[in-house]
Structure formats: structure tokens, C-alpha cells
Design an enzyme around this catalytic site. Structure first.
Site, PDB file in Angstrom:
ATOM      1  N   ASP A 107       1.137  -0.952   0.108  1.00 54.90           N
ATOM      2  CA  ASP A 107      -0.014  -0.144  -0.062  1.00 54.90           C
ATOM      3  C   ASP A 107       1.028   1.469  -0.415  1.00 54.90           C
ATOM      4  O   ASP A 107       2.106   1.539  -0.164  1.00 54.90           O
ATOM      5  CB  ASP A 107      -0.821  -0.252   1.341  1.00 54.90           C
ATOM      6  CG  ASP A 107      -2.257   0.876   1.099  1.00 54.90           C
ATOM      7  OD1 ASP A 107      -3.448   0.436   0.756  1.00 54.90           O
ATOM      8  OD2 ASP A 107      -2.642   1.922   0.733  1.00 54.90           O
ATOM      9  N   ASP A 135       3.989   1.281  -4.105  1.00 54.05           N
ATOM     10  CA  ASP A 135       3.187   2.175  -5.471  1.00 54.05           C
ATOM     11  C   ASP A 135       2.740   1.526  -6.666  1.00 54.05           C
ATOM     12  O   ASP A 135       3.884   0.860  -7.172  1.00 54.05           O
ATOM     13  CB  ASP A 135       3.466   4.014  -5.530  1.00 54.05           C
ATOM     14  CG  ASP A 135       2.517   4.640  -6.172  1.00 54.05           C
ATOM     15  OD1 ASP A 135       1.484   3.969  -6.796  1.00 54.05           O
ATOM     16  OD2 ASP A 135       3.001   6.112  -6.570  1.00 54.05           O
ATOM     17  N   VAL A 136       0.986   1.173  -6.945  1.00 56.60           N
ATOM     18  CA  VAL A 136       0.920  -0.359  -7.746  1.00 56.60           C
ATOM     19  C   VAL A 136       1.533   0.558  -9.119  1.00 56.60           C
ATOM     20  O   VAL A 136       1.237   0.461  -9.748  1.00 56.60           O
ATOM     21  CB  VAL A 136       0.240  -0.465  -8.184  1.00 56.60           C
ATOM     22  CG1 VAL A 136      -0.457  -1.532  -6.154  1.00 56.60           C
ATOM     23  CG2 VAL A 136      -1.122   0.390  -7.609  1.00 56.60           C
ATOM     24  N   ASN A 145      -5.903  -5.240  -5.728  1.00 53.75           N
ATOM     25  CA  ASN A 145      -7.013  -5.077  -5.394  1.00 53.75           C
ATOM     26  C   ASN A 145      -6.957  -3.801  -6.085  1.00 53.75           C
ATOM     27  O   ASN A 145      -8.433  -2.346  -6.109  1.00 53.75           O
ATOM     28  CB  ASN A 145      -6.825  -5.548  -4.035  1.00 53.75           C
ATOM     29  CG  ASN A 145      -7.792  -4.396  -3.130  1.00 53.75           C
ATOM     30  OD1 ASN A 145      -8.797  -4.750  -3.815  1.00 53.75           O
ATOM     31  ND2 ASN A 145      -7.855  -3.832  -2.854  1.00 53.75           N
ATOM     32  N   TYR A 187     -13.366   4.661 -15.563  1.00 51.11           N
ATOM     33  CA  TYR A 187     -13.562   4.321 -14.541  1.00 51.11           C
ATOM     34  C   TYR A 187     -13.747   2.211 -15.095  1.00 51.11           C
ATOM     35  O   TYR A 187     -13.146   1.433 -14.926  1.00 51.11           O
ATOM     36  CB  TYR A 187     -14.212   4.358 -13.233  1.00 51.11           C
ATOM     37  CG  TYR A 187     -13.403   3.344 -11.912  1.00 51.11           C
ATOM     38  CD1 TYR A 187     -12.694   3.195 -11.319  1.00 51.11           C
ATOM     39  CD2 TYR A 187     -14.918   2.091 -12.086  1.00 51.11           C
ATOM     40  CE1 TYR A 187     -12.747   2.362 -10.303  1.00 51.11           C
ATOM     41  CE2 TYR A 187     -15.418   1.104 -10.764  1.00 51.11           C
ATOM     42  CZ  TYR A 187     -13.962   1.203  -9.450  1.00 51.11           C
ATOM     43  OH  TYR A 187     -14.476   0.613  -8.579  1.00 51.11           O
ATOM     44  N   THR A 207     -16.564   1.202   2.229  1.00 52.68           N
ATOM     45  CA  THR A 207     -15.338   1.800   1.927  1.00 52.68           C
ATOM     46  C   THR A 207     -15.194   3.090   2.009  1.00 52.68           C
ATOM     47  O   THR A 207     -15.529   3.605   1.409  1.00 52.68           O
ATOM     48  CB  THR A 207     -14.337   0.870   0.726  1.00 52.68           C
ATOM     49  OG1 THR A 207     -14.799   1.389  -0.334  1.00 52.68           O
ATOM     50  CG2 THR A 207     -14.386  -0.708   1.323  1.00 52.68           C
TER      51      THR A 207
HETATM   52  N1  LIG Z   1     -15.656   0.408  -2.611  1.00 51.91           N
HETATM   53  C1  LIG Z   1     -16.640  -0.561  -3.774  1.00 51.91           C
HETATM   54  O1  LIG Z   1     -17.634  -0.329  -3.709  1.00 51.91           O
HETATM   55  C2  LIG Z   1     -16.557  -1.099  -5.101  1.00 51.91           C
HETATM   56  C3  LIG Z   1     -16.896  -1.216  -6.317  1.00 51.91           C
HETATM   57  C4  LIG Z   1     -16.378  -2.312  -6.613  1.00 51.91           C
HETATM   58  C5  LIG Z   1     -15.365  -2.698  -6.809  1.00 51.91           C
HETATM   59  N2  LIG Z   1     -14.028  -2.401  -6.099  1.00 51.91           N
HETATM   60  C6  LIG Z   1     -12.972  -2.360  -6.403  1.00 51.91           C
HETATM   61  O2  LIG Z   1     -12.248  -2.983  -4.968  1.00 51.91           O
HETATM   62  C7  LIG Z   1     -11.063  -2.159  -4.761  1.00 51.91           C
HETATM   63  C8  LIG Z   1     -10.424  -1.325  -2.968  1.00 51.91           C
HETATM   64  O3  LIG Z   1     -10.841  -1.156  -3.325  1.00 51.91           O
HETATM   65  P1  LIG Z   1     -11.407   0.302  -2.205  1.00 51.91           P
HETATM   66  O4  LIG Z   1     -13.204   0.545  -2.542  1.00 51.91           O
HETATM   67  O5  LIG Z   1     -11.401  -0.633  -0.943  1.00 51.91           O
HETATM   68  O6  LIG Z   1     -10.700   1.004  -1.918  1.00 51.91           O
HETATM   69  P2  LIG Z   1     -10.207   2.046  -0.993  1.00 51.91           P
HETATM   70  O7  LIG Z   1      -9.930   3.506  -1.582  1.00 51.91           O
HETATM   71  O8  LIG Z   1     -11.206   2.145  -0.168  1.00 51.91           O
HETATM   72  O9  LIG Z   1      -9.017   1.123  -0.481  1.00 51.91           O
HETATM   73  C9  LIG Z   1      -7.594   1.784  -1.124  1.00 51.91           C
HETATM   74  C10 LIG Z   1      -6.767   1.084  -0.848  1.00 51.91           C
HETATM   75  O10 LIG Z   1      -5.915   1.030  -1.956  1.00 51.91           O
HETATM   76  C11 LIG Z   1      -4.534   1.757  -2.096  1.00 51.91           C
HETATM   77  N3  LIG Z   1      -3.865   2.915  -3.001  1.00 51.91           N
HETATM   78  C12 LIG Z   1      -4.705   4.041  -3.236  1.00 51.91           C
HETATM   79  N4  LIG Z   1      -3.267   4.082  -3.979  1.00 51.91           N
HETATM   80  C13 LIG Z   1      -2.812   3.066  -4.446  1.00 51.91           C
HETATM   81  C14 LIG Z   1      -2.003   3.027  -5.295  1.00 51.91           C
HETATM   82  N5  LIG Z   1      -1.199   3.642  -6.427  1.00 51.91           N
HETATM   83  N6  LIG Z   1      -0.751   1.967  -4.554  1.00 51.91           N
HETATM   84  C15 LIG Z   1      -1.309   1.013  -3.850  1.00 51.91           C
HETATM   85  N7  LIG Z   1      -2.465   1.356  -2.988  1.00 51.91           N
HETATM   86  C16 LIG Z   1      -2.981   2.027  -3.354  1.00 51.91           C
HETATM   87  C17 LIG Z   1      -5.770   3.057  -0.670  1.00 51.91           C
HETATM   88  O11 LIG Z   1      -4.173   3.829   0.496  1.00 51.91           O
HETATM   89  C18 LIG Z   1      -6.863   2.022   0.574  1.00 51.91           C
HETATM   90  O12 LIG Z   1      -5.540   1.379   1.501  1.00 51.91           O
HETATM   91  C19 LIG Z   1     -10.503  -1.626  -5.980  1.00 51.91           C
HETATM   92  O13 LIG Z   1      -9.972  -2.333  -6.837  1.00 51.91           O
HETATM   93  C20 LIG Z   1     -12.062  -0.837  -6.604  1.00 51.91           C
HETATM   94  O14 LIG Z   1     -12.398  -0.761  -8.076  1.00 51.91           O
HETATM   95  C21 LIG Z   1     -14.352  -1.178  -5.161  1.00 51.91           C
END
Ligand SMILES: NC(=O)c1ccc[n+]([C@@H]2O[C@H](COP(=O)([O-])OP(=O)(O)OC[C@H]3O[C@@H](n4cnc5c(N)ncnc54)[C@H](O)[C@@H]3O)[C@@H](O)[C@H]2O)c1
Length: 261
Positions: free
Chosen positions: A37, A63-64, A90, A156, A191
Site C-alpha cells: 500500500d 505504489d502500484v 486489488n 473506471y 469502504t
Molecule cells: N468499494 C466499492 O464499492 C467497490 C466496488 C467495486 C469495485 N471496487 C474495487 O475494489 C478495490 C478496493 O476498493 P476499496 O473500495 O477498498 O478502495 P479504498 O479506496 O477504500 O481502499 C484502497 C486502498 O488502496 C490503497 N491505494 C490507493 N492508491 C494506491 C496505489 N497507487 N498503490 C497502492 N495502494 C494504493 C489505499 O491507500 C487504500 O488502502 C478496487 O479495485 C476498487 O476498484 C470497490
């Protein structure tokens, strides 16, 4: 018997949200989890909490959007455990809420780099190890947005659709090498990502989301984590190339955007 005993798992975006829940669930199922992360303090604290609870966990800054960071995260898991059984791509960001013609090139490139190129790079650095050990499970985080349309989220959705297409492609290519590749499409999950979207867009968005899910609520990160544990486990040994929708029926319903929005 824990479902992931002895497995080595790399999870990106693991400090918070869905990635956090996946990492916790996998660690509790016996995997050694490597948490990548950019939120270093949060990630370090989380790894320490997991270790205090008797789990095996390491935090690695990753950082991805940086190829060297992804390479380092995977190299760390290999150096420490000698293997790589599970990769969860993720991490992603939400840039959207605007019509596509109002999106800047910089916003587009940033979104593609973090949400799509990261998946390519994760697989690129994980696959040689999985090929050598003749086993592996890759889970890519897609989205309901990759299945249905919602105003303002073209880039997206495009990235998530591409994640699903790449998942199928790699499942075919690496199935003969005993490497399974699947994706998960969550509906709206509670989230920090969505807290940010609600804060930015405002109005009745949170109420509208509830109405859009036939199950009558939005999802919990733990519900996505349970799907990830299953796909990573040997119980899913005959499952590859699928997209598992954990979406409360969102994509089963006719496109429905309530008046509340
Ligand atoms: N929350 C939703 O409703 C939802 C729905 C569909 C898909 N998703 C997908 O699920 C996954 C997780 O989403 P979430 O809601 O938990 O997101 P979030 O923003 O709540 O958490 C994301 C995490 O990724 C980290 N992050 C952000 N940029 C980064 C980078 N450049 N490198 C490494 N880490 C990084 C953040 O610090 C955080 O810990 C994502 O792929 C998102 O697209 C989420």
C-alpha cells in the site's frame, strides 16, 4: 483446518477497505500475507496487529503505479517464504463522476496506470514464480461498473472491463500450468473509497445506492473477502476464468437509478 495454511499471499491496496478485509481473512486462514500500500503508517500498524493476533504478515510500501514497487513487493514475498501462491491485484482509485468529455488526459492516464497497468505488472512479476512452482491463484479486482453503466464513470468502467478480459485471457493461457486467474466484481461496498465519492458528489447518493441493490443494502468488505478466500483456496481448484459478482444483485436488476439521485 484453515483454508490457506502454508500459502504465501500478496495483496495490493491492503491497508484499508476491501484489500484490508481480504488480507485479514487470508491471514486468519493461515496464509503469510504481504500487504502492499502507499498508506505506510496504516499498513505497518495493520501488519503488527495481525502478527499480535498470531498471524504471519509483513507490510511493504508499494505504489502500484510504480513498476519497481510491484517488483519489490513480490520479491519480498519470495525472499521471505520462498514461494508465491496467491496474488490479489486489488488497489485502485476512483476518478469519475464527470462526463467523459470533461475528463482530462492526465486523469485518464492516472486512472489507467493505477487501476489497469498495475494488474499487468502484478501478473508480470508474479507469473514467473507461479510457473516455476507449477501452481498459483491470481485474483483481480474488477467491479459491477465493468458490467453495467452509470453516468460519469466511463474510464473506471473501461479499466474494470479490461481487467475482466485480461483475467479470461490469462486463465486460458496459464490454466495448463496449474495457475488459476479469476476476478471479483463487487457491487457498492462500504469502504473509504465510497465515503470519498459520497463526500464529493453529495446529495442522496448513499440512499440511492441502497435502492439500486435488490438485496436492500450495500455490501461489507468482509463479504468480498470471503469470495477472495474461496477463489484462492484449493476448494476452487476447478474454477478459473470467471468473474464472481459479489454485488447484492446490482447487475442482475434492470438498470435502475432511483429518483433520489
Ligand atoms: N468499494 C466499492 O464499492 C467497490 C466496488 C467495486 C469495485 N471496487 C474495487 O475494489 C478495490 C478496493 O476498493 P476499496 O473500495 O477498498 O478502495 P479504498 O479506496 O477504500 O481502499 C484502497 C486502498 O488502496 C490503497 N491505494 C490507493 N492508491 C494506491 C496505489 N497507487 N498503490 C497502492 N495502494 C494504493 C489505499 O491507500 C487504500 O488502502 C478496487 O479495485 C476498487 O476498484 C470497490
Amino acid at each position: 483446518m484453515a483454508r490457506l495454511t502454508g500459502k504465501s499471499a500478496v495483496i495490493t491496496g491492503a491497508a484499508d477497505g476491501i484489500g484490508h478485509a481480504i488480507a485479514e481473512a487470508m491471514a486468519k486462514e493461515g496464509a503469510h500475507v504481504f500487504l502492499g500500500d502507499i498508506a505506510d503508517a496504516q499498513g505497518e500498524t495493520f501488519a503488527a496487529d495481525l502478527r499480535a493476533a498470531g498471524c504471519s504478515a509483513d507490510y511493504v510500501h508499494c505504489d502500484v503505479s510504480k513498476e519497481t514497487d510491484i517488483a519489490n513487493l513480490i520479491a519480498t514475498a519470495i525472499a521471505k517464504t520462498g514461494r508465491l501462491d496467491i496474488l490479489v491485484n486489488n488497489a485502485a482509485i476512483a476518478i469519475g463522476g464527470m462526463p467523459v468529455h470533461e475528463m482530462t488526459d492526465a486523469q485518464w492516464h492516472r486512472l489507467i496506470e493505477v487501476n489497469l497497468t498495475s494488474v499487468f505488472r502484478g501478473c508480470k512479476y508474479a507469473l514467473p514464480h507461479m510457473i516455476a512452482q507449477k501452481s498459483g491463484a491470481i485474483i483481480n479486482m474488477a467491479s459491477a461498473q465493468g458490467h453495467i453503466g452509470l453516468d460519469g464513470w466511463t474510464a473506471y468502467a473501461g479499466a474494470k472491463g479490461a481487467v475482466m478480459a485480461m483475467t479470461r485471457q490469462m486463465a486460458v493461457e496459464f490454466g495448463p500450468l496449474n495457475i488459476r486467474v479469476n476476478s471479483i466484481s463487487p457491487g457498492t461496498i462500504n469502504t473509504p473509497m465510497n465515503e470519498k465519492v459520497v463526500a464529493e458528489i453529495g446529495g442522496n447518493l448513499a440512499k440511492a445506492w441502497v435502492k439500486m441493490h435488490p438485496i436492500g443494502r450495500i455490501g461489507k468488505p468482509e463479504e468480498v473477502a470471503e469470495a477472495a478466500v474461496y477463489l484462492a483456496s484449493d476448494a476452487a481448484g476447478f474454477t478459473t476464468g470467471i468473474d464472481l459478482r459479489v454485488d447484492g444483485g446490482l447487475t442482475a436488476a434492470p438498470r435502475f437509478v432511483p429518483d433520489l439521485l
